[in-house]
Enzyme design. Structure first.
Site, PDB file in Angstrom:
ATOM      1  N   TYR A 128      11.476  -2.390 -54.818  1.00 25.03           N
ATOM      2  CA  TYR A 128      10.630  -1.208 -54.656  1.00 25.03           C
ATOM      3  C   TYR A 128      10.422  -0.648 -56.062  1.00 25.03           C
ATOM      4  CZ  TYR A 128       9.294   3.637 -53.844  1.00 25.03           C
ATOM      5  OH  TYR A 128       8.635   4.837 -53.878  1.00 25.03           O
ATOM      6  N   HIS A 129       9.185  -0.302 -56.415  1.00 28.03           N
ATOM      7  CA  HIS A 129       8.861   0.128 -57.777  1.00 28.03           C
ATOM      8  C   HIS A 129       8.894   1.644 -57.879  1.00 28.03           C
ATOM      9  CE1 HIS A 129       7.336   0.116 -61.770  1.00 28.03           C
ATOM     10  NE2 HIS A 129       6.831  -1.103 -61.730  1.00 28.03           N
TER      11      HIS A 129
END
Length: 329
Positions: A128-129
């Protein structure tokens, strides 16, 4: 005529430094009540100081954290220019990952949970960024230092266009694609990390930790072609360390037009960061890229639901620094 110093100290009560300066400037410029304007200006400066620090600190963090690494890489390259390229970067990588890991431990109390799930062979990490990829930097640094595993990273093309970043891309062999390059890296037995949401997820996701992948499924095809497992990875509180103003619609439209990270960020808070490594999704020759994408997204959402209190809260994330161990869910 009374001199400047005498005008500030004349009388039974000496004037304050600010009043003295205002008095002198008023005499010089001929503007009346200048001290009132200066007092109002100082008041505004103090009022806006926390806001200025919140927005300026991420920029300072970026400059110091990243460009110090760029300088180190240039020094290593120049000192060992006669050696093979691999030897130059091996030493530089070890030094930089040691510094980055130390920063993660001190500033964020950084931890990794579930790293025993990482296989000995190749695997594709799907992250997840967050607004800032600091957690990914800490993660690959810990892998290299403790497990002696180098992890390739896939990044957006604009990274190479940042002044001074070409040497960083070269030293850490950062990939921009195409799929063939990613598949080859995995087939050689390496680890590879990717955030399918990319810059869009970094800028426009928020404290609700919504995943923004759109129709991207290339990473799934890479895993299928390389015949490797996918491992979802999520870092708790990553959105509380640095946040963005991605909810401003005009900034979203501007990004979609120029495809550059123009959204302002604020924060740099020393929140607790814990990276959780999920269960590997094994290679299945009968699965399609669309099905594998959906399966990976569901696994990542399950990690977020299990380990992140939503909506995220900066104060709570700061208080978690004082917890001695992770509570069991």
């Amino acid at each position: 005529m009374i001199g400047g110093n005498e005008s500030c100290t004349a009388g039974p009560i000496s004037l304050s430094y600010l009043t003295c300066v205002a008095h002198l400037l008023g005499e010089w410029t001929g503007v009346e009540h200048l001290e009132d304007y200066l007092g109002y200006t100082v008041y505004l400066l103090w009022l806006l100081l926390p806001l200025a620090i919140a927005f300026i600190f991420p920029a300072i963090f970026f400059l110091v954290f990243i460009y110090s690494a760029v300088i180190i890489l240039y020094i290593h390259k120049r000192k060992l220019s006669g050696e093979k390229s691999g030897n130059v970067w091996d030493g530089a990588r070890k030094m930089l990952t040691t510094l980055w890991d130390g920063h993660g431990r001190i500033w964020h109390g950084y931890e990794i949970h579930g790293d025993e799930k990482i296989p000995e062979g190749p695997a594709l990490f799907v992250f997840y960024h967050g607004a800032c990829p600091a957690d990914i930097i800490y993660f690959i640094s810990r892998l290299l230092l403790e497990k002696k595993r180098f992890c390739y990273i896939v990044a957006d093309h604009f990274v190479s266009r940042i002044p001074g970043f070409k040497i960083m891309v070269e030293a850490f062999e950062i990939l921009h694609g195409p799929k063939e390059a990613c598949v080859n890296a995995l087939k050689k037995g390496n680890l590879l990390g990717i955030s399918p949401g990319g810059v869009r997820e970094a800028l426009f996701s928020d404290e609700t930790y919504v995943i923004i992948w759109g129709n991207r499924k290339g990473f799934a095809q890479v895993a299928i072609d390389a015949k490797v497992p996918i491992i979802p990875v999520f870092t708790q509180n990553v959105r509380e360390g640095i946040r963005t103003l991605g909810k401003i619609e005009i900034l979203r439209k501007l990004y979609e037009r120029i495809r550059l990270p123009v959204v302002p960020m604020y924060g740099g808070f020393p929140v607790k960061l814990r990276t959780f490594v999920g269960e590997p999704i094994p290679y299945d020759p009968n699965i399609t890229a669309e099905e594998l994408t959906a399966k990976t997204k569901a696994a990542l959402e399950a990690l977020i639901e299990k380990h992140q209190k939503i909506p995220g809260n900066i104060c709570r994330a700061l208080m978690e620094r004082f917890q001695t161990r992770q509570k069991e869910d």
